[in-house]
Design a protein around this motif. Structure first.
Motif, short mmCIF file in Angstrom:
data_model
loop_
_atom_site.label_atom_id
_atom_site.label_comp_id
_atom_site.label_asym_id
_atom_site.label_seq_id
_atom_site.Cartn_x
_atom_site.Cartn_y
_atom_site.Cartn_z
N HIS A 64 141.62 73.26 32.69
CA HIS A 64 140.60 73.58 31.69
C HIS A 64 139.36 72.73 31.96
N THR A 65 138.18 73.38 32.02
CA THR A 65 136.94 72.68 32.33
C THR A 65 135.90 73.00 31.26
N GLY A 66 135.37 71.96 30.61
CA GLY A 66 134.35 72.18 29.59
C GLY A 66 133.96 70.88 28.91
N ARG A 67 133.14 71.01 27.87
CA ARG A 67 132.78 69.86 27.03
C ARG A 67 133.74 69.86 25.84
N PHE A 68 134.52 68.81 25.76
CA PHE A 68 135.60 68.77 24.78
C PHE A 68 135.32 67.84 23.60
N THR A 69 134.15 67.20 23.57
CA THR A 69 133.71 66.40 22.42
C THR A 69 132.26 66.77 22.12
N PRO A 70 131.81 66.59 20.88
CA PRO A 70 130.46 67.05 20.51
C PRO A 70 129.35 66.44 21.34
N ASP A 71 129.51 65.20 21.78
CA ASP A 71 128.43 64.54 22.52
C ASP A 71 128.86 64.18 23.94
N GLY A 72 129.90 64.81 24.44
CA GLY A 72 130.48 64.41 25.71
C GLY A 72 129.96 65.16 26.91
N GLU A 73 130.36 64.68 28.08
CA GLU A 73 130.05 65.31 29.35
C GLU A 73 131.16 66.32 29.70
N VAL A 74 130.97 67.01 30.81
CA VAL A 74 131.95 68.00 31.23
C VAL A 74 133.22 67.27 31.70
N ARG A 75 134.36 67.72 31.21
CA ARG A 75 135.64 67.13 31.54
C ARG A 75 136.58 68.19 32.10
N ILE A 76 137.64 67.72 32.78
CA ILE A 76 138.65 68.61 33.35
C ILE A 76 140.02 68.11 32.91
N TRP A 77 140.76 68.96 32.23
CA TRP A 77 142.13 68.63 31.80
C TRP A 77 143.10 69.43 32.67
N THR A 78 144.01 68.73 33.33
CA THR A 78 144.92 69.38 34.26
C THR A 78 146.34 68.89 34.07
N VAL A 79 147.29 69.73 34.48
CA VAL A 79 148.69 69.32 34.59
C VAL A 79 149.09 69.50 36.06
N HIS A 80 150.11 68.74 36.48
CA HIS A 80 150.44 68.68 37.90
C HIS A 80 151.94 68.82 38.12
N GLU A 81 152.29 69.43 39.26
CA GLU A 81 153.70 69.71 39.51
C GLU A 81 154.29 68.88 40.64
N GLY A 82 153.61 67.85 41.10
CA GLY A 82 154.09 67.06 42.22
C GLY A 82 155.23 66.12 41.90
N ALA A 83 155.67 66.09 40.64
CA ALA A 83 156.82 65.28 40.22
C ALA A 83 156.63 63.82 40.61
N THR A 84 157.60 63.22 41.33
CA THR A 84 157.54 61.78 41.62
C THR A 84 156.46 61.44 42.64
N MET A 85 155.87 62.44 43.29
CA MET A 85 154.79 62.17 44.25
C MET A 85 153.42 62.51 43.69
N ALA A 120 146.34 64.89 33.14
CA ALA A 120 145.22 63.98 33.38
C ALA A 120 143.92 64.58 32.88
N MET A 121 143.06 63.70 32.35
CA MET A 121 141.69 64.07 31.98
C MET A 121 140.75 63.41 32.97
N ARG A 122 139.88 64.23 33.59
CA ARG A 122 138.98 63.71 34.61
C ARG A 122 137.52 63.93 34.21
N ASP A 123 136.67 63.08 34.72
CA ASP A 123 135.23 63.27 34.67
C ASP A 123 134.89 64.35 35.70
N ALA A 124 134.30 65.45 35.24
CA ALA A 124 134.04 66.57 36.15
C ALA A 124 132.97 66.24 37.18
#
Length: 735
Positions: free
Chosen positions: A504-525, A531-535
């Motif tokens: 998911h990519t967008g602005r998720f707070t009223p005064d925030g920058e663009v963020r990326i929320w992701t889930v990952h399947e790499g398990a132990t690696m 994770a929430m990232r700075d886009a």
């Protein structure tokens, strides 16, 4: 920025309290903002030719005196002058609109399996330039397959319908395009700026388009144009590249016969002999004879492959297309007629050997090589480009195309290159880096979707390719990595975030920058399960390690009492996970979470709702719209979602009425698309979301593989700061 010239989009729905009306505020009509929304013209509402009220600061109305046979129009009033009224509409019966569909005929595979067709993903575009959206429907055969599944499939077809169910055209992709969520990503967009949307997607020999007249009669039909070099090579539209089990065996024998000539073998990167690759004693001379190649093929299929995994049943490998020409075609959206066809870039190269399809314990020819994504991006800040991509587990190739009304032209190519392997039959290519010195770290970072957003504020859109992002010129902006934690498989190692299923990519707070929320399947690696990232930079702002495949994730303003959006995933709370509900700025809010299938902006208070209705234990649940605080807001009886446990609606988009999103589902009997619109009154006024550049291109790619929600350039939630809402200056096509 080039955007569509839309009409008022007026919709009327009969409810128990009266007739609900909703209509569009267009971006160019916005004059400012108030405490409750954007401002614009007043709107005069007509019932049966007579004005009944004038509405200010809103684009919806409940007419308590309305009847099922009432006829409505709406006209903007600008500086005291009434503008041209909208087309007349009458109320929808039963709270929804059914768009009739014409189901394609089924068929029988070469293995004797009968199949029918089911309406699947839907996209929209104005194919005739009248300001109203048409609906483009992908039909999947009932035997469609994941790329990892063996077996024949029926054909994929793509239809275009008007709002009243008139079938304009049908494109049959033919037998050389396998059917399933990962194979056909279809774009519907006005690429050449003429005011009419085109269709663009991957085709092959045998792809045929049919144009229909107003009475359903066939007006014209024809195949895509084969390139001259293919015609010279003997390619015809009767070619069938689907493999039987016997064909695949012969294919492996031919691969082994040419082993000594493979470029990777010649370069010394791969074992000189297949015996060395399989870990057995040398016994054959090279070049191999056919008898020896067959003996090695037998060993590979009957001994080596089953020894890696009991799921490796290569003697039954059939139904795949791993050879033959591949094209990219743009079609006229109104007629379905081909406008241009070019070779698809990149081509397969092989059946997946270089892509890592033989390297893992599960041997899956034709898997990683046939993972496709598509999207639309305004790379120059003005005109749209088509984005088509191949691969994301290992090699990743993203290509930007422009269409000028006559020709498809490549704008740029970003290619990680293949991930080197010491032995293509025993390696771990998912963790590797591609050979390209500039974009090699793009390999293995892609998801089952892509996002498009202006991450740096230069008014040009970038491509968020999972855990990596490309600049608008195709250069690699970053590839996100982090350090594996103590509980992981290799503590302290600096690794890529890697592949995941939801982004998911967008602005998720009223005064925030663009963020990326992701889930990952790499398990132990994988350093994170969520994770929430700075886009802009790719830096991880917060996240949680899971040690397992975290398969689902979602974003939305489900709790209006908490500032900004909430984020969550399928990661369990506590124990070996740190799931639960989080704020978009990293505060843990609780253990309970909403669903993760699909979101929708349905309520009048600008919060986010969740669509439920996935397949559970073989049973398909009735689709519902669930509010985190109020419960079910809609039960869509008589409809179904798509794609099994994914539970995707055919489409969620602001295609009619006010700024809220419509829910588009297929009926259970497959006879229609059913469109639902919110009839909850709202005091908030906002321009149609389809006039937001990020939202509009997101809708164009929503049908891609694992469908994901779409977000505008600005923060849209219950605590929206209306002074920060961006209003584009659309460049409309000439009327």
């Amino acid at each position: 920025m080039e955007l569509e010239r839309l009409d008022r989009g007026l919709v009327a729905v009969d409810t128990d309290e009266g007739v609900h009306l909703g209509w569009r505020l267009l971006a160019h009509e916005v004059t400012g903002h108030s405490d409750t929304g954007l401002t614009g013209p007043d709107f005069r509402v007509y019932r049966d030719g007579e004005p009944i009220t004038t509405i200010a600061h809103s684009t919806n109305l409940l007419d308590a005196e309305g009847a099922t046979d009432s006829e409505y129009r709406v006209a903007a009033v600008v500086r005291g002058r009434e503008q041209e009224a909208s087309a007349a509409v009458t109320p929808w019966d039963d709270g929804h609109l059914d768009i009739p569909l014409r189901r394609p005929e089924g068929g029988t595979t070469p293995a004797g399996e009968e199949y029918t067709h089911t309406a699947n993903d839907v996209s929209v575009g104005d194919v005739d330039g009248d300001g109203q959206y048409e609906f483009v429907v992908k039909w999947d055969p009932t035997n469609s397959k994941d790329v990892s599944q063996t077996g024949y499939t029926g054909n994929t077809l793509i239809d275009t319908y008007t709002l009243d169910g008139t079938l304009l055209n049908r494109i049959d992709l033919g037998v050389n395009i396998r059917s399933g969520a990962h194979y056909t990503q279809f774009l519907v967009y006005d690429f050449d700026g003429d005011g009419r949307a085109e269709l663009m997607f991957k085709t092959a020999p045998g792809t045929k388009s049919t144009t229909y007249g107003p009475d359903g009669e066939v007006v014209e039909e024809g195949h895509v144009t084969l390139p001259e070099e293919d015609v010279a090579a003997g390619v015809t539209h009767d070619d069938d590249h689907r493999m039987s089990a016997e064909d695949y065996y012969d294919h492996v024998v031919d691969l082994f016969l040419g082993w000594h000539e493979h470029p990777e073998v010649v370069a010394g990167n791969w074992p000189l002999t297949l015996e060395e690759a399989f870990g057995i004693d040398s016994r054959y001379d090279y070049p191999l004879s056919r008898i020896d190649a067959e003996a090695l093929a037998d060993h590979f299929m009957d001994v080596y492959a089953p020894g890696r995994s009991e799921n490796n049943r290569l003697r039954g490998f059939e139904g795949f297309v791993v050879d033959g020409p591949e094209y990219l075609t743009v079609f006229d959206g109104l007629t379905g007629q081909e406008l241009d066809t070019v070779p698809y870039n990149p081509g397969r190269g092989d059946d997946g050997l270089l892509w890592g399809d033989y390297a893992m314990s599960r041997i899956e020819p034709g898997n990683r090589v046939d993972r496709f994504l598509a999207g639309v991006a305004h790379l120059d800040g003005r005109a749209p480009s088509a984005i088509f991509a191949r691969g994301y587990y290992t090699r990743s190739v993203i290509v930007a195309h422009d269409f000028d009304g006559e020709r498809i032209r490549e704008r740029w190519v970003a290619d990680s290159g293949h991930v080197p392997m010491a032995n293509p039959f025993d390696a771990g290519p998912h963790e590797g880096v591609g050979v390209d010195p500039r974009t090699g770290t793009l390999a293995g970072q892609g998801f089952h979707s892509l996002s498009v957003a202006d991450v740096d504020g230069d008014h040009r859109q970038e491509i968020v390719y999972g855990a990596a992002t490309l600049n608008s010129d195709g250069t690699l902006r970053y590839s996100s990595h982090d350090t594996l934690p103590p509980a992981s498989g290799s503590p302290g190692e600096y690794v890529k975030l890697g592949h995941g299923d939801a982004m998911h990519t967008g602005r998720f707070t009223p005064d925030g920058e663009v963020r990326i929320w992701t889930v990952h399947e790499g398990a132990t690696m994988a350093p994170y399960g969520q994770a929430m990232r700075d886009a802009d930079t790719g830096e991880v702002l917060f996240g949680s390690y899971s040690g397992r495949d975290t398969g689902r994730g979602m974003v939305g303003d489900v709790d209006p009492g908490s500032p900004g959006y909430e984020v969550w995933s399928s990661m369990p709370p506590g124990g070996d996970g740190d799931g639960g509900l989080w704020s978009a700025d990293g505060r843990r809010l609780g253990e309970e979470v909403p669903g993760t299938n699909m979101s929708i902006r349905w309520a009048g208070d600008m919060t986010t709702q969740i669509i439920e209705g996935a397949e559970v234990d073989g049973e398909v649940e009735t689709p519902t719209i669930e509010d985190w605080n109020r419960g079910a807001l809609l039960n869509a009886e008589g409809t179904s979602t798509n794609n099994g446990t994914k539970g995707n609606p055919s489409l969620v988009a602001d295609v009619l009425g006010d700024w809220r999103e419509e829910l588009v589902l297929r009926t259970e009997d497959g006879s229609a698309l059913r469109v639902y619109t919110s009839t909850e009154e709202t005091e908030h006024m906002l321009h149609t979301l389809m006039h937001d550049p990020q939202y509009r291109v997101g809708i164009a790619s929503q049908q891609t593989t694992y469908n994901q929600p779409t977000y505008p350039e600005f923060y849209l939630g219950s605590d929206t700061d209306w002074s920060r809402v961006t209003v584009p200056r659309p460049l409309y096509p000439r009327p």
